[in-house]
Design a protein around this motif. Structure first.
Motif, PDB file in Angstrom:
ATOM      1  N   THR A  95       0.574  -1.310  -0.036  1.00 18.45           N
ATOM      2  CA  THR A  95       0.077   0.068   0.102  1.00 18.45           C
ATOM      3  C   THR A  95       0.966   1.282   0.073  1.00 18.45           C
ATOM      4  O   THR A  95       0.595   2.008  -0.607  1.00 18.45           O
ATOM      5  N   TRP A  96       2.056   1.266   0.742  1.00 16.28           N
ATOM      6  CA  TRP A  96       2.988   2.322   0.497  1.00 16.28           C
ATOM      7  C   TRP A  96       3.383   2.659  -0.543  1.00 16.28           C
ATOM      8  O   TRP A  96       3.602   3.897  -1.122  1.00 16.28           O
ATOM      9  N   SER A  99       0.215   3.513  -3.096  1.00 18.53           N
ATOM     10  CA  SER A  99      -0.204   4.987  -2.919  1.00 18.53           C
ATOM     11  C   SER A  99       0.624   6.251  -3.133  1.00 18.53           C
ATOM     12  O   SER A  99       0.426   7.163  -3.148  1.00 18.53           O
ATOM     13  N   VAL A 272      -1.499   0.858   7.332  1.00 18.29           N
ATOM     14  CA  VAL A 272      -2.122   0.188   6.086  1.00 18.29           C
ATOM     15  C   VAL A 272      -3.448   1.016   5.625  1.00 18.29           C
ATOM     16  O   VAL A 272      -3.377   1.456   4.688  1.00 18.29           O
ATOM     17  N   ALA A 276      -3.916   3.098   2.298  1.00 18.36           N
ATOM     18  CA  ALA A 276      -4.969   2.771   1.404  1.00 18.36           C
ATOM     19  C   ALA A 276      -5.842   4.035   1.154  1.00 18.36           C
ATOM     20  O   ALA A 276      -6.204   4.297  -0.231  1.00 18.36           O
ATOM     21  N   MET A 279      -3.927   6.289  -1.304  1.00 18.08           N
ATOM     22  CA  MET A 279      -3.996   5.393  -2.582  1.00 18.08           C
ATOM     23  C   MET A 279      -5.253   5.839  -3.264  1.00 18.08           C
ATOM     24  O   MET A 279      -5.154   6.241  -4.554  1.00 18.08           O
ATOM     25  N   VAL A 305      -6.952  -1.965  -3.657  1.00 19.62           N
ATOM     26  CA  VAL A 305      -6.321  -1.769  -2.254  1.00 19.62           C
ATOM     27  C   VAL A 305      -6.067  -3.226  -1.659  1.00 19.62           C
ATOM     28  O   VAL A 305      -4.925  -3.719  -1.216  1.00 19.62           O
ATOM     29  N   ALA A 308      -3.075  -4.881  -3.514  1.00 17.50           N
ATOM     30  CA  ALA A 308      -1.740  -4.100  -3.244  1.00 17.50           C
ATOM     31  C   ALA A 308      -1.446  -4.918  -1.846  1.00 17.50           C
ATOM     32  O   ALA A 308      -0.165  -5.067  -1.616  1.00 17.50           O
ATOM     33  N   SER A 309      -2.396  -4.933  -1.036  1.00 16.71           N
ATOM     34  CA  SER A 309      -2.202  -5.474   0.053  1.00 16.71           C
ATOM     35  C   SER A 309      -1.601  -7.119   0.460  1.00 16.71           C
ATOM     36  O   SER A 309      -0.906  -7.412   1.303  1.00 16.71           O
ATOM     37  N   GLY A 330       3.102  -7.709  -1.358  1.00 16.02           N
ATOM     38  CA  GLY A 330       2.106  -7.883  -0.436  1.00 16.02           C
ATOM     39  C   GLY A 330       2.154  -8.921   0.532  1.00 16.02           C
ATOM     40  O   GLY A 330       3.378  -9.449   0.976  1.00 16.02           O
TER      41      GLY A 330
END
Length: 481
Positions: A95-96, A99, A272, A276, A279, A305, A308-309, A330
């Motif tokens: 997520t980082w 985003s 997270v 998110a 993002m 999301v 990506a996670s 992820g």
């Protein structure tokens, strides 16, 4: 915890047989699979060594299977928080990146790169990226490769460039809340993650300052360099992501949560969620790419999301190096490490339940008497296991398990143990040519391990600093009863 088998007690010599079995098997799988040994070979070796331990304990010392199983279950229970944290770390990495938080920080970090301070700047940039990603390997394979090309154009020796890159990458990896080695060292010693990181600063920061001083001195003769490659990287990031200072609010908020000493799992989960949200707000084009959607929507945002996670995600930037950097795994990318921890907990539980770990520890009890000698033995063990096992994860686990009782008997804090383990097992792995870390970084950077080893100042100073701080007694206190 289940007490070791009381009678008859295993001998120290016989207790080394499972360890020798593990070393032989690891040497075999590493020679076959190289850096990919963590994808299965290392786990197989741990389970086979566990079987050898169980066979010896049950056949020779009449240890019941129930005792061994109970010890393994207790070990597994203690590893559960670490596994949850690792999964959240994987979610943060995805997520980082998606985003735009990490790309934004990389862009701003690259702006501080100046030819006259190339070596220390390279070290700092790699430290920042590694701190944010929690991965020295990813940092070296992406930003490090780019910096190698710039450094060579400046006329620096390959050893100096690689040394600065590796020093910075392992500094960030060592104190990052997203680093699997940091989580592994703290969980093996049963120390809260943030307490472990704060205590490491007393040895890690001085080691880094010494490394930066050396790199500054070495960089005085540097000639001006062409900044075109750095600008190309920044341009590629800006074309692919919406780079804005507003995204810095995510790491700032995470830092604020850390400063409030909230539990690591709560802090990481909140981070997270923040990433998110960022993002969805700042990267609509990235959402469309990840979710394979024509236009941003609530459904596409949710799908992006989640992906990506949890899974592999990639963003095409037009730059092969950056493609590797912005590609994340992820939670799924953490499964090899989770698998390794489970197998290692099995081996550690077998060694403890059989009484073999206690037999080996008694040898150190007779030798290590003062605090400095206890820390010195721990550091030496971390380096030794890196040499004989060829894997930093196993070195961390074995050293932590081996010395826990010794530290308890000496009345020393467990965080001193976790710090000593990181000051040795984590940072010296890359200095050994046949270690998975040494092999990988040598291949990625195109520099022989023995060529860059003398210039990895941070990695060399860290274990020495650990023993020095213990010898002078700075911030060394007895464990509370």
């Amino acid at each position: 915890m289940t007490k070791p088998n009381p009678s008859p007690a295993p001998s120290a010599a016989m207790s080394l047989v499972p360890l020798a079995t593990l070393v032989i098997l690891l040497a075999s799988v590493i020679s076959l699979f190289g850096g990919d040994a963590i994808a299965g070979g290392s786990q197989f070796s741990l389970l086979a060594a566990s079987a050898a331990c169980a066979a010896i304990a049950m056949w020779r010392y009449r240890c019941s299977w129930q005792r061994l199983e109970d010890a393994v279950m207790v070990n597994m229970h203690s590893a559960t928080p670490a596994i949850v944290i690792l999964l959240l770390i994987g979610a943060i990495a995805g997520t980082w990146m998606a985003s735009g938080v990490i790309p934004t920080l990389i862009c701003y970090g690259l702006r501080i790169l100046h030819p006259s301070i190339f070596l220390p700047a390279s070290c700092v940039i790699c430290a920042v990226v590694s701190l944010l990603t929690g991965s020295s390997w990813t940092t070296i394979a992406t930003v490090g490769v780019a910096l190698m090309g710039i450094g060579r154009a400046l006329g620096f020796d390959d050893g100096w460039i690689a040394g600065a890159i590796i020093s910075g990458a392992y500094f960030g990896d060592k104190i990052s809340i997203m680093s699997d080695t940091t989580v592994l060292a703290s969980s093996t010693a049963e120390v809260p993650l943030f307490s472990h990181i704060r205590y490491m600063l007393f040895t890690t920061v001085p080691s880094m300052l010494i490394a930066l001083a050396v790199f500054c001195a070495a960089g005085f003769a540097a000639s001006p360099a062409d900044e075109a490659e750095t600008l190309q990287i920044e341009a590629a990031l800006r074309e692919s992501f919406n780079i804005t200072p507003w995204l810095l609010a995510v790491p700032a908020a995470t830092g604020a949560l850390i400063s409030r000493k909230l539990p690591a799992i709560i802090t990481l989960f909140a981070s997270v969620l923040l990433a998110a949200a960022a993002m969805v707000v700042f990267q609509p084009e990235i959402i469309c790419r990840i979710a394979d959607a024509d236009a941003p929507s609530l459904a596409a945002s949710f799908e992006a999301v989640v992906l990506a996670s949890t899974t592999d995600t990639a963003v095409e930037t037009g730059n092969p190096l950056l493609n590797d950097l912005v590609a994340t795994g992820g939670m799924g990318g953490m499964m090899n490490t989770v698998w390794l921890i489970i197998c290692a907990m099995c081996f550690g539980g077998m060694m403890y339940g059989s009484g073999m770990l206690s037999a080996i520890s008694k040898v150190f009890l007779r030798v290590a008497r003062r605090t400095s000698s206890v820390v010195g033995a721990t550091v030496g063990s971390g380096v030794f296991f890196n040499l004989v096992t060829g894997d930093q994860y196993i070195s961390i686990i074995l050293t932590g398990n081996l010395f826990r009782r010794l530290y308890d008997d000496r009345g020393l804090e467990r965080r001193l143990l976790s710090r000593s383990v990181e000051d040795s097992a984590t940072v010296t792995s890359v200095l050994i040519p046949w270690n998975s870390c040494g092999m990988t970084q040598s291949t990625v950077l195109g520099v022989a391990t023995m060529t860059y080893m003398p210039y990895c100042i941070f990695n060399i100073v860290s274990p020495l600093m650990s023993v020095t701080i213990a010898a002078i007694g700075y911030k060394i206190s007895k464990a509370r009863k």
